[in-house]
Motif scaffolding. Structure first.
Motif, PDB file in Angstrom:
ATOM      1  N   THR A 179      10.532  10.115  19.186  1.00 29.05           N
ATOM      2  CA  THR A 179      10.122  11.320  18.463  1.00 29.05           C
ATOM      3  C   THR A 179      10.154  11.155  16.945  1.00 29.05           C
ATOM      4  O   THR A 179       9.502  11.923  16.236  1.00 29.05           O
ATOM      5  CB  THR A 179      11.005  12.506  18.858  1.00 29.05           C
ATOM      6  N   PHE A 180      10.938  10.185  16.469  1.00 34.98           N
ATOM      7  CA  PHE A 180      11.035   9.967  15.030  1.00 34.98           C
ATOM      8  C   PHE A 180      11.006   8.470  14.721  1.00 34.98           C
ATOM      9  O   PHE A 180      11.535   7.652  15.486  1.00 34.98           O
ATOM     10  CB  PHE A 180      12.326  10.568  14.461  1.00 34.98           C
ATOM     11  N   ALA A 181      10.384   8.146  13.587  1.00 37.66           N
ATOM     12  CA  ALA A 181      10.413   6.785  13.051  1.00 37.66           C
ATOM     13  C   ALA A 181      11.054   6.839  11.671  1.00 37.66           C
ATOM     14  O   ALA A 181      10.920   7.836  10.947  1.00 37.66           O
ATOM     15  CB  ALA A 181       9.013   6.199  12.969  1.00 37.66           C
ATOM     16  N   TYR A 182      11.741   5.759  11.316  1.00 41.20           N
ATOM     17  CA  TYR A 182      12.471   5.702  10.053  1.00 41.20           C
ATOM     18  C   TYR A 182      12.004   4.470   9.288  1.00 41.20           C
ATOM     19  O   TYR A 182      12.017   3.352   9.826  1.00 41.20           O
ATOM     20  CB  TYR A 182      13.973   5.637  10.318  1.00 41.20           C
ATOM     21  N   VAL A 183      11.586   4.688   8.035  1.00 37.13           N
ATOM     22  CA  VAL A 183      11.005   3.604   7.233  1.00 37.13           C
ATOM     23  C   VAL A 183      11.824   3.447   5.955  1.00 37.13           C
ATOM     24  O   VAL A 183      12.040   4.416   5.215  1.00 37.13           O
ATOM     25  CB  VAL A 183       9.535   3.910   6.886  1.00 37.13           C
ATOM     26  N   ASN A 216      11.681  -0.119  -3.088  1.00 35.47           N
ATOM     27  CA  ASN A 216      11.696   0.220  -4.520  1.00 35.47           C
ATOM     28  C   ASN A 216      12.137   1.664  -4.775  1.00 35.47           C
ATOM     29  O   ASN A 216      12.624   1.983  -5.870  1.00 35.47           O
ATOM     30  CB  ASN A 216      10.306   0.011  -5.138  1.00 35.47           C
ATOM     31  N   SER A 217      11.982   2.529  -3.783  1.00 40.94           N
ATOM     32  CA  SER A 217      12.338   3.935  -3.962  1.00 40.94           C
ATOM     33  C   SER A 217      13.792   4.224  -3.628  1.00 40.94           C
ATOM     34  O   SER A 217      14.287   5.327  -3.912  1.00 40.94           O
ATOM     35  CB  SER A 217      11.451   4.834  -3.089  1.00 40.94           C
ATOM     36  N   ASN A 218      14.466   3.264  -2.995  1.00 41.02           N
ATOM     37  CA  ASN A 218      15.863   3.450  -2.554  1.00 41.02           C
ATOM     38  C   ASN A 218      15.997   4.637  -1.599  1.00 41.02           C
ATOM     39  O   ASN A 218      16.950   5.418  -1.667  1.00 41.02           O
ATOM     40  CB  ASN A 218      16.801   3.646  -3.755  1.00 41.02           C
ATOM     41  N   THR A 219      15.002   4.774  -0.709  1.00 43.81           N
ATOM     42  CA  THR A 219      14.978   5.909   0.218  1.00 43.81           C
ATOM     43  C   THR A 219      14.599   5.448   1.622  1.00 43.81           C
ATOM     44  O   THR A 219      14.119   4.330   1.829  1.00 43.81           O
ATOM     45  CB  THR A 219      13.960   6.977  -0.228  1.00 43.81           C
ATOM     46  N   VAL A 220      14.797   6.354   2.569  1.00 45.67           N
ATOM     47  CA  VAL A 220      14.290   6.195   3.926  1.00 45.67           C
ATOM     48  C   VAL A 220      13.413   7.402   4.231  1.00 45.67           C
ATOM     49  O   VAL A 220      13.838   8.550   4.045  1.00 45.67           O
ATOM     50  CB  VAL A 220      15.430   6.082   4.956  1.00 45.67           C
ATOM     51  N   SER A 221      12.191   7.152   4.685  1.00 42.02           N
ATOM     52  CA  SER A 221      11.287   8.220   5.090  1.00 42.02           C
ATOM     53  C   SER A 221      11.458   8.487   6.579  1.00 42.02           C
ATOM     54  O   SER A 221      11.474   7.552   7.387  1.00 42.02           O
ATOM     55  CB  SER A 221       9.826   7.836   4.819  1.00 42.02           C
ATOM     56  N   VAL A 222      11.609   9.762   6.938  1.00 35.78           N
ATOM     57  CA  VAL A 222      11.739  10.173   8.340  1.00 35.78           C
ATOM     58  C   VAL A 222      10.393  10.735   8.776  1.00 35.78           C
ATOM     59  O   VAL A 222       9.900  11.710   8.205  1.00 35.78           O
ATOM     60  CB  VAL A 222      12.847  11.222   8.516  1.00 35.78           C
ATOM     61  N   ALA A 280       0.806  -1.216   0.000  1.00 38.21           N
ATOM     62  CA  ALA A 280       0.000   0.000   0.000  1.00 38.21           C
ATOM     63  C   ALA A 280       0.843   1.272   0.000  1.00 38.21           C
ATOM     64  O   ALA A 280       0.308   2.377  -0.139  1.00 38.21           O
ATOM     65  CB  ALA A 280      -0.923   0.003   1.219  1.00 38.21           C
ATOM     66  N   ASN A 281       2.141   1.114   0.192  1.00 37.81           N
ATOM     67  CA  ASN A 281       3.055   2.268   0.268  1.00 37.81           C
ATOM     68  C   ASN A 281       2.663   3.233   1.396  1.00 37.81           C
ATOM     69  O   ASN A 281       2.747   4.457   1.250  1.00 37.81           O
ATOM     70  CB  ASN A 281       3.113   3.028  -1.059  1.00 37.81           C
ATOM     71  N   PRO A 339       7.515  -0.069   1.273  1.00 39.11           N
ATOM     72  CA  PRO A 339       8.198   0.057   2.567  1.00 39.11           C
ATOM     73  C   PRO A 339       8.340  -1.304   3.240  1.00 39.11           C
ATOM     74  O   PRO A 339       7.377  -2.062   3.303  1.00 39.11           O
ATOM     75  CB  PRO A 339       7.270   0.973   3.361  1.00 39.11           C
ATOM     76  N   ARG A 340       9.553  -1.569   3.759  1.00 41.66           N
ATOM     77  CA  ARG A 340       9.811  -2.904   4.310  1.00 41.66           C
ATOM     78  C   ARG A 340      10.362  -2.911   5.729  1.00 41.66           C
ATOM     79  O   ARG A 340      10.195  -3.882   6.449  1.00 41.66           O
ATOM     80  CB  ARG A 340      10.775  -3.673   3.405  1.00 41.66           C
ATOM     81  N   GLY A 341      11.091  -1.881   6.121  1.00 44.85           N
ATOM     82  CA  GLY A 341      11.698  -1.861   7.451  1.00 44.85           C
ATOM     83  C   GLY A 341      11.284  -0.630   8.216  1.00 44.85           C
ATOM     84  O   GLY A 341      10.923   0.392   7.631  1.00 44.85           O
ATOM     85  N   VAL A 342      11.337  -0.718   9.551  1.00 44.70           N
ATOM     86  CA  VAL A 342      10.986   0.428  10.375  1.00 44.70           C
ATOM     87  C   VAL A 342      11.790   0.389  11.670  1.00 44.70           C
ATOM     88  O   VAL A 342      12.053  -0.684  12.213  1.00 44.70           O
ATOM     89  CB  VAL A 342       9.464   0.465  10.675  1.00 44.70           C
ATOM     90  N   ALA A 343      12.203   1.562  12.139  1.00 44.59           N
ATOM     91  CA  ALA A 343      12.899   1.684  13.426  1.00 44.59           C
ATOM     92  C   ALA A 343      12.479   3.002  14.057  1.00 44.59           C
ATOM     93  O   ALA A 343      12.156   3.969  13.364  1.00 44.59           O
ATOM     94  CB  ALA A 343      14.416   1.643  13.238  1.00 44.59           C
ATOM     95  N   VAL A 344      12.502   3.031  15.393  1.00 49.43           N
ATOM     96  CA  VAL A 344      12.099   4.212  16.153  1.00 49.43           C
ATOM     97  C   VAL A 344      13.267   4.648  17.026  1.00 49.43           C
ATOM     98  O   VAL A 344      13.942   3.806  17.638  1.00 49.43           O
ATOM     99  CB  VAL A 344      10.863   3.917  17.025  1.00 49.43           C
ATOM    100  N   ASN A 345      13.501   5.959  17.099  1.00 50.48           N
ATOM    101  CA  ASN A 345      14.587   6.430  17.956  1.00 50.48           C
ATOM    102  C   ASN A 345      14.207   6.253  19.431  1.00 50.48           C
ATOM    103  O   ASN A 345      13.020   6.146  19.771  1.00 50.48           O
ATOM    104  CB  ASN A 345      14.933   7.883  17.636  1.00 50.48           C
ATOM    105  N   PRO A 346      15.193   6.194  20.346  1.00 53.83           N
ATOM    106  CA  PRO A 346      14.897   5.908  21.747  1.00 53.83           C
ATOM    107  C   PRO A 346      13.923   6.884  22.397  1.00 53.83           C
ATOM    108  O   PRO A 346      13.157   6.503  23.280  1.00 53.83           O
ATOM    109  CB  PRO A 346      16.271   5.980  22.421  1.00 53.83           C
ATOM    110  N   ALA A 347      13.944   8.145  21.985  1.00 51.27           N
ATOM    111  CA  ALA A 347      13.031   9.122  22.574  1.00 51.27           C
ATOM    112  C   ALA A 347      11.613   9.001  22.027  1.00 51.27           C
ATOM    113  O   ALA A 347      10.683   9.607  22.564  1.00 51.27           O
ATOM    114  CB  ALA A 347      13.559  10.535  22.336  1.00 51.27           C
TER     115      ALA A 347
END
Length: 340
Positions: free
Chosen positions: A59-63, A67-73, A26-27, A49-57
């Motif tokens: 406040t931000f998630a990273y995906v 296919n886009s060769n990018t990371v969304s903040v 679904a992107n 989108p295939r992976g996800v991580a969250v910073n310890p605080a």
């Protein structure tokens, strides 16, 4: 819980009480309220989108977008994408390195809140920060025990524009050498950097012109005898313990703690030619961190703190130094040992 087509990963945001799930077909990313098990937000990201991580605080998630060769903040306060970072081909797994810099809003001192964050590359930490006006400088140094300092490529310092406190903008990165920058002082014109440099043993003082923060230039260097081995100086027997820890400017002087080689006072009235005014070494030697003269420029006294062993944190001494030539310690104050 319906999160969209093709969920392939999930990350818990403990601070927010949510779970973040990328839907690869679904992107999008679904944000689930962990207390009610309901989707509270659906966020458009990149393709697959295939992976996800969250910073310890929290406040931000990273995906990672395969296919886009990018990371969304993603800003988790607004559930919006605040940046899209181009990375390598087909990113999948990712992780957040917590050793960076936080921006804390203290306009209400009773309720401080985090509004911004800067993360660092793996194996790197940034444990010092200085701000002047809308410019922020942070150090970049190898994380202790994380590899060969001579093979480290990220040592130096970074300058950020912080007009928007929630979104610091990188203006420049100045690479130094080996493990990188440890401590520093700044003013509106110059940065006074403690760093390793090629050809020297231990940290030295390097002064940089930061008036154009996007184009930093080196102005001058100061070191102790026995550090400039590339120029033929005989190495000091203390090796890298004969090193600048931290220099702080007051008026035309820099007050420098020099690890196991005592303290130095450096004249920078000619910023291009720093020169030693005086030095004081302890007997027996112990680690000297940093200090500063009187803030009003009437430099009659120098207050420093020292450590008998910089690997043992419960034996600190405050040294009060009289600024006369030769420099002389006139008072020591011993802190009680920390409870075991």
């Amino acid at each position: 819980v319906n999160v969209g087509s093709g969920p392939v990963a999930a990350a818990a945001n403990i601070a927010k009480g949510t779970v973040i799930v990328p839907a690869s077909n679904a992107n999008t990313v679904a944000v689930i309220n962990a207390a009610t098990n309901t989707v509270t937000a659906t966020i458009n990201v990149g393709s697959n989108p295939r992976g996800v991580a969250v910073n310890p605080a929290g406040t931000f998630a990273y995906v990672s977008n395969y296919n886009s060769n990018t990371v969304s903040v993603i800003n988790t306060a607004t559930n919006t994408v605040t940046a899209t970072v181009n990375v390598g081909t087909n990113p999948q797994g990712l992780a957040v390195n917590p050793a960076g810099t936080l921006v804390i809003d203290v306009s209400d001192p009773k309720h401080p809140k985090q509004i911004g964050e800067i993360n660092m590359p793996p194996g790197t930490h940034s444990h010092k920060v200085r701000v002047v006006g809308d410019i922020m400088i942070v150090n970049s140094e190898i994380e202790p025990g994380k590899g060969d300092r001579l093979a480290f490529t990220d040592g130096g310092f970074k300058i950020y524009d912080i007009k928007d406190k929630a979104a610091p903008k990188l203006l420049s990165f100045t690479k130094t050498h080996a493990r990188g920058v440890h401590r520093f002082d700044i003013d509106e014109n110059y940065a006074y950097i403690s760093t390793e440099m090629e050809g020297f043993v231990g940290n030295i003082l390097v002064i940089y012109d930061i008036r154009n923060p996007a184009k930093v230039t080196e102005v001058s260097r100061w070191w102790m005898p026995g550090q400039n081995v590339a120029a033929g100086e005989p190495p000091h027997p203390k090796g890298r313990d004969h090193s600048l820890h931290h220099g702080m400017r007051c008026g035309n002087d820099i007050y420098a703690g020099c690890c196991f080689s005592g303290i130095s006072i450096i004249d920078v009235s000619d910023i291009t030619k720093p020169r030693t005014l005086g030095r004081h070494e302890y007997d027996p030697p112990h680690a000297e961190r940093s200090g500063r003269g009187d803030e009003d420029g009437r430099t009659n006294w120098l207050h420093l703190y020292a450590q008998d062993d910089w690997r043992v944190r419960d034996n600190l001494t405050l040294n009060i130094i009289m600024l006369a030539w030769p420099i002389a310690a006139i008072k020591d104050w011993q802190m009680a040992a920390a409870p075991k």
